[in-house]
Design an enzyme around this catalytic site. Structure first.
Site, PDB file in Angstrom:
ATOM      1  N   GLY A  19       0.549  -1.302   0.170  1.00 30.43           N
ATOM      2  CA  GLY A  19      -0.260  -0.358  -0.268  1.00 30.43           C
ATOM      3  C   GLY A  19       0.944   1.751  -0.487  1.00 30.43           C
ATOM      4  N   ASN A  20       0.451   2.271   0.248  1.00 27.81           N
ATOM      5  CA  ASN A  20       1.139   3.631   0.413  1.00 27.81           C
ATOM      6  C   ASN A  20       0.128   4.841   1.639  1.00 27.81           C
ATOM      7  OD1 ASN A  20      -0.860   5.312  -1.216  1.00 27.81           O
ATOM      8  ND2 ASN A  20      -0.652   4.522  -2.657  1.00 27.81           N
ATOM      9  N   ARG A  21       0.641   5.580   1.304  1.00 28.67           N
ATOM     10  CA  ARG A  21       0.611   6.833   2.573  1.00 28.67           C
ATOM     11  C   ARG A  21      -0.679   7.276   2.373  1.00 28.67           C
ATOM     12  NH1 ARG A  21       4.221   6.062   6.421  1.00 28.67           N
ATOM     13  NH2 ARG A  21       6.381   5.464   6.210  1.00 28.67           N
TER      14      ARG A  21
END
Ligand code: C5P
Length: 212
Positions: A19-21
């Site tokens: 995933g990412n932020r």
């Protein structure tokens, strides 16, 4: 209009994902601002701990592939598409059916590209007015200009990201670029205000018949 928001999750096994932020805050703020301005809004979002803006239709997805399908199924007849989601560019080539066990040596993952939703929408004919985002850590304007050209966008909203900047924070600033003319700077402010300013800019262009 259709807007994408949030991060996608690309599964590795039944319990883990890449995933990412991205929090989804910018995309949700854009959906709210467009609704306030009178648009009929569909918000296609990855998992986000945010309330659905009043009057907005929310479609929840997890993976880039699902976001692509959800967008393509609803894009027909849209006047405006804003890609504010942080879509994973790569996904694990294989999703392990069972939890991956810890071994003694390094673990190598093979990744494969995901569909580029923004590019796919911009390639449609007829097509909506298409706005993309560019989150960059270096050479902001150069990368944003390249993205605008390469993906065939009408506008690109560029923001610097890095520790404490852009992602997972409540304020942001944007440089908005079109194929012609100078970039418009929207100074640092809460994402809700930034979203209203960007929607006003887009509305001006739409009214001027700026669709490609
Ligand atoms: O090329 P890059 O991923 O940096 O481009 C960012 C822009 O492209 C964002 O607007 C993002 O929502 C969109 N995008 C997309 N589908 C992808 C990757 C990015 O719509 N698979």
């Amino acid at each position: 209009m259709l807007v994408t928001a949030g991060a996608t999750r690309e599964p590795l096994d039944p319990v883990r994902y890449l995933g990412n932020r991205s929090s989804g805050r910018m995309g949700f703020a854009l959906a709210a601002a467009a609704r306030e301005a009178g648009a009929e809004v569909v918000l296609v979002t990855g998992p986000a701990a945010l309330a659905t803006p009043r009057g907005v239709e929310r479609v929840e997805v997890e993976r880039a592939e699902q976001m692509h399908e959800a967008v393509m199924a609803r894009i027909e007849g849209a006047d405006l598409f804003i890609g504010a989601a942080a879509v994973a560019d790569y996904r694990p080539a294989q999703e392990a059916p069972e939890k991956i066990k810890k071994g003694s040596g390094p673990l190598t993952l093979t990744l494969e590209p995901t569909p580029d939703i923004l590019r796919a929408v911009a390639a449609r004919r007829p097509r909506p007015f298409v706005v993309g985002f560019a989150a960059e850590t270096t050479d902001l304007l150069e990368h944003a200009r390249a993205k605008l050209r390469d993906k065939g966008l009408d506008l690109v909203a560029a923001n610097r990201v890095g520790p404490g900047r852009g992602l997972e924070v409540e304020r942001n600033s944007l440089e908005v670029l079109a194929a012609e003319g100078e970039p418009v700077s929207l100074p640092e402010q809460p994402k809700e205000d930034l979203a209203r300013a960007l929607i006003a800019l887009v509305a001006e262009r739409l009214e001027a018949g700026g669709r490609a």
